[in-house]
Design a protein around this motif. Structure first.
Motif, PDB file in Angstrom:
ATOM      1  N   ASP A  92       0.825  -1.212   0.000  1.00 54.81           N
ATOM      2  CA  ASP A  92       0.000   0.000   0.000  1.00 54.81           C
ATOM      3  C   ASP A  92       0.858   1.260   0.000  1.00 54.81           C
ATOM      4  O   ASP A  92       0.471   2.279  -0.564  1.00 54.81           O
ATOM      5  N   SER A  93       2.032   1.191   0.610  1.00 54.03           N
ATOM      6  CA  SER A  93       2.900   2.372   0.672  1.00 54.03           C
ATOM      7  C   SER A  93       3.392   2.803  -0.709  1.00 54.03           C
ATOM      8  O   SER A  93       3.827   3.947  -0.886  1.00 54.03           O
ATOM      9  N   ASP A  94       3.327   1.911  -1.686  1.00 55.43           N
ATOM     10  CA  ASP A  94       3.734   2.236  -3.058  1.00 55.43           C
ATOM     11  C   ASP A  94       2.540   2.510  -3.965  1.00 55.43           C
ATOM     12  O   ASP A  94       2.669   2.488  -5.179  1.00 55.43           O
ATOM     13  N   SER A  95       1.380   2.778  -3.398  1.00 57.51           N
ATOM     14  CA  SER A  95       0.165   2.835  -4.214  1.00 57.51           C
ATOM     15  C   SER A  95      -0.024   4.146  -4.972  1.00 57.51           C
ATOM     16  O   SER A  95      -0.830   4.202  -5.882  1.00 57.51           O
ATOM     17  N   ILE A  96       0.700   5.197  -4.641  1.00 56.79           N
ATOM     18  CA  ILE A  96       0.562   6.438  -5.397  1.00 56.79           C
ATOM     19  C   ILE A  96       1.659   6.476  -6.449  1.00 56.79           C
ATOM     20  O   ILE A  96       2.843   6.491  -6.144  1.00 56.79           O
ATOM     21  N   ASP A  97       1.246   6.462  -7.704  1.00 53.58           N
ATOM     22  CA  ASP A  97       2.149   6.477  -8.840  1.00 53.58           C
ATOM     23  C   ASP A  97       2.683   7.893  -9.054  1.00 53.58           C
ATOM     24  O   ASP A  97       2.089   8.865  -8.597  1.00 53.58           O
ATOM     25  N   ALA A  98       3.763   8.021  -9.791  1.00 50.81           N
ATOM     26  CA  ALA A  98       4.343   9.338 -10.081  1.00 50.81           C
ATOM     27  C   ALA A  98       3.361  10.243 -10.816  1.00 50.81           C
ATOM     28  O   ALA A  98       3.454  11.470 -10.742  1.00 50.81           O
ATOM     29  N   SER A  99       2.394   9.640 -11.498  1.00 51.17           N
ATOM     30  CA  SER A  99       1.390  10.413 -12.238  1.00 51.17           C
ATOM     31  C   SER A  99       0.353  11.043 -11.308  1.00 51.17           C
ATOM     32  O   SER A  99      -0.453  11.855 -11.731  1.00 51.17           O
ATOM     33  N   GLY A 100       0.354  10.632 -10.030  1.00 50.38           N
ATOM     34  CA  GLY A 100      -0.658  11.096  -9.089  1.00 50.38           C
ATOM     35  C   GLY A 100      -1.847  10.161  -8.987  1.00 50.38           C
ATOM     36  O   GLY A 100      -2.741  10.380  -8.179  1.00 50.38           O
ATOM     37  N   LEU A 101      -1.853   9.111  -9.799  1.00 49.14           N
ATOM     38  CA  LEU A 101      -2.916   8.114  -9.746  1.00 49.14           C
ATOM     39  C   LEU A 101      -2.547   7.035  -8.736  1.00 49.14           C
ATOM     40  O   LEU A 101      -1.379   6.819  -8.422  1.00 49.14           O
ATOM     41  N   TYR A 102      -3.559   6.346  -8.255  1.00 46.49           N
ATOM     42  CA  TYR A 102      -3.336   5.201  -7.380  1.00 46.49           C
ATOM     43  C   TYR A 102      -3.159   3.963  -8.250  1.00 46.49           C
ATOM     44  O   TYR A 102      -3.846   3.796  -9.261  1.00 46.49           O
ATOM     45  N   ARG A 103      -2.220   3.109  -7.829  1.00 49.87           N
ATOM     46  CA  ARG A 103      -1.912   1.920  -8.620  1.00 49.87           C
ATOM     47  C   ARG A 103      -1.563   0.758  -7.693  1.00 49.87           C
ATOM     48  O   ARG A 103      -0.852   0.930  -6.716  1.00 49.87           O
ATOM     49  N   LYS A 104      -2.087  -0.422  -8.029  1.00 51.46           N
ATOM     50  CA  LYS A 104      -1.705  -1.660  -7.372  1.00 51.46           C
ATOM     51  C   LYS A 104      -1.226  -2.624  -8.449  1.00 51.46           C
ATOM     52  O   LYS A 104      -1.835  -2.734  -9.518  1.00 51.46           O
ATOM     53  N   THR A 105      -0.149  -3.320  -8.156  1.00 59.25           N
ATOM     54  CA  THR A 105       0.401  -4.324  -9.056  1.00 59.25           C
ATOM     55  C   THR A 105       0.189  -5.700  -8.448  1.00 59.25           C
ATOM     56  O   THR A 105       0.440  -5.899  -7.263  1.00 59.25           O
ATOM     57  N   LEU A 106      -0.296  -6.628  -9.278  1.00 66.15           N
ATOM     58  CA  LEU A 106      -0.509  -8.008  -8.860  1.00 66.15           C
ATOM     59  C   LEU A 106       0.193  -8.910  -9.872  1.00 66.15           C
ATOM     60  O   LEU A 106       0.110  -8.658 -11.082  1.00 66.15           O
ATOM     61  N   ARG A 107       0.860  -9.940  -9.390  1.00 66.25           N
ATOM     62  CA  ARG A 107       1.517 -10.892 -10.292  1.00 66.25           C
ATOM     63  C   ARG A 107       1.030 -12.297  -9.989  1.00 66.25           C
ATOM     64  O   ARG A 107       0.899 -12.688  -8.830  1.00 66.25           O
ATOM     65  N   TYR A 108       0.796 -13.053 -11.060  1.00 67.09           N
ATOM     66  CA  TYR A 108       0.267 -14.416 -10.970  1.00 67.09           C
ATOM     67  C   TYR A 108       1.093 -15.343 -11.842  1.00 67.09           C
ATOM     68  O   TYR A 108       1.585 -14.932 -12.899  1.00 67.09           O
ATOM     69  N   SER A 109       1.189 -16.600 -11.419  1.00 63.44           N
ATOM     70  CA  SER A 109       1.906 -17.574 -12.235  1.00 63.44           C
ATOM     71  C   SER A 109       1.324 -18.965 -12.016  1.00 63.44           C
ATOM     72  O   SER A 109       0.568 -19.197 -11.071  1.00 63.44           O
ATOM     73  N   ARG A 110       1.743 -19.848 -12.890  1.00 70.81           N
ATOM     74  CA  ARG A 110       1.319 -21.253 -12.775  1.00 70.81           C
ATOM     75  C   ARG A 110       2.058 -22.066 -13.826  1.00 70.81           C
ATOM     76  O   ARG A 110       2.515 -21.537 -14.839  1.00 70.81           O
ATOM     77  N   HIS A 111       2.157 -23.347 -13.584  1.00 76.98           N
ATOM     78  CA  HIS A 111       2.656 -24.270 -14.595  1.00 76.98           C
ATOM     79  C   HIS A 111       1.471 -24.757 -15.423  1.00 76.98           C
ATOM     80  O   HIS A 111       0.352 -24.841 -14.918  1.00 76.98           O
ATOM     81  N   VAL A 112       1.743 -25.092 -16.673  1.00 75.30           N
ATOM     82  CA  VAL A 112       0.706 -25.561 -17.591  1.00 75.30           C
ATOM     83  C   VAL A 112       1.161 -26.872 -18.221  1.00 75.30           C
ATOM     84  O   VAL A 112       2.289 -26.991 -18.694  1.00 75.30           O
ATOM     85  N   ASP A 113       0.267 -27.851 -18.213  1.00 74.72           N
ATOM     86  CA  ASP A 113       0.501 -29.095 -18.946  1.00 74.72           C
ATOM     87  C   ASP A 113       0.195 -28.780 -20.413  1.00 74.72           C
ATOM     88  O   ASP A 113      -0.959 -28.543 -20.773  1.00 74.72           O
ATOM     89  N   ILE A 114       1.219 -28.734 -21.253  1.00 71.32           N
ATOM     90  CA  ILE A 114       1.017 -28.304 -22.643  1.00 71.32           C
ATOM     91  C   ILE A 114       0.275 -29.350 -23.483  1.00 71.32           C
ATOM     92  O   ILE A 114      -0.200 -29.046 -24.572  1.00 71.32           O
ATOM     93  N   ARG A 115       0.129 -30.567 -22.964  1.00 72.80           N
ATOM     94  CA  ARG A 115      -0.643 -31.583 -23.683  1.00 72.80           C
ATOM     95  C   ARG A 115      -2.138 -31.324 -23.563  1.00 72.80           C
ATOM     96  O   ARG A 115      -2.903 -31.622 -24.467  1.00 72.80           O
ATOM     97  N   THR A 116      -2.556 -30.748 -22.413  1.00 71.56           N
ATOM     98  CA  THR A 116      -3.989 -30.545 -22.140  1.00 71.56           C
ATOM     99  C   THR A 116      -4.364 -29.087 -21.927  1.00 71.56           C
ATOM    100  O   THR A 116      -5.556 -28.756 -21.834  1.00 71.56           O
ATOM    101  N   ASN A 117      -3.367 -28.195 -21.836  1.00 75.82           N
ATOM    102  CA  ASN A 117      -3.570 -26.775 -21.501  1.00 75.82           C
ATOM    103  C   ASN A 117      -4.194 -26.581 -20.127  1.00 75.82           C
ATOM    104  O   ASN A 117      -4.819 -25.563 -19.866  1.00 75.82           O
ATOM    105  N   ARG A 118      -4.024 -27.539 -19.233  1.00 75.16           N
ATOM    106  CA  ARG A 118      -4.528 -27.438 -17.865  1.00 75.16           C
ATOM    107  C   ARG A 118      -3.461 -26.868 -16.959  1.00 75.16           C
ATOM    108  O   ARG A 118      -2.278 -27.200 -17.087  1.00 75.16           O
ATOM    109  N   LEU A 119      -3.893 -26.037 -15.999  1.00 77.25           N
ATOM    110  CA  LEU A 119      -2.959 -25.500 -15.008  1.00 77.25           C
ATOM    111  C   LEU A 119      -2.649 -26.588 -13.997  1.00 77.25           C
ATOM    112  O   LEU A 119      -3.530 -27.316 -13.534  1.00 77.25           O
ATOM    113  N   ILE A 120      -1.349 -26.722 -13.674  1.00 74.67           N
ATOM    114  CA  ILE A 120      -0.881 -27.764 -12.764  1.00 74.67           C
ATOM    115  C   ILE A 120       0.126 -27.174 -11.781  1.00 74.67           C
ATOM    116  O   ILE A 120       0.643 -26.078 -11.977  1.00 74.67           O
ATOM    117  N   ASP A 121       0.428 -27.935 -10.735  1.00 76.56           N
ATOM    118  CA  ASP A 121       1.467 -27.525  -9.773  1.00 76.56           C
ATOM    119  C   ASP A 121       2.814 -28.094 -10.175  1.00 76.56           C
ATOM    120  O   ASP A 121       2.956 -28.923 -10.990  1.00 76.56           O
TER     121      ASP A 121
END
Length: 121
Positions: A92-121
């Protein structure tokens, strides 16, 4: 190679916040908010022949802190319902962008079985 950008864009567009736009790529400039931008961080092979690794970054932009938090929560629900795992949320302490707007960044990841396109661990 697996490409989930179209699916992620469609899910983010389902978020019902008045006037919100969704755009691929990080913006060079922001004309209006609320705005969600996203892009692929990683799409690579792993040591396992049938498994790829994918990662995406979502940035939510708004003119109030409350709106940016609401948007981040909704975006997080969409990605987690898709099966992605959240790796990072900007503090939250980084939520004010240099432009004066509020910004939140979220990152997501996962492995994918390329044979089925299913998300896996």
């Amino acid at each position: 190679m697996v490409d989930a950008r179209k699916q992620i864009k469609e899910l983010l567009e389902e978020i019902e916040i008045n006037g919100m736009k969704v755009s691929m790529n990080f913006p060079k400039e922001i004309d209006s908010v609320p705005l969600i931008t996203f892009f692929e961080i990683n799409n690579s092979n792993t040591d396992t022949k049938f498994r790829d690794s994918i990662s995406y970054q979502i940035d939510v932009w708004a003119d109030t802190f409350e709106t940016v938090i609401d948007m981040a929560m909704e975006a997080s629900k969409k990605l987690e319902n898709l099966g992605m795992k959240r790796d990072y949320v900007s503090p939250d302490s980084d939520s004010i962008d240099a432009s004066g707007l509020y910004r939140k960044t979220l990152r997501y990841s996962r492995h994918v079985d390329i044979r089925t396109n299913r998300l896996i661990d």
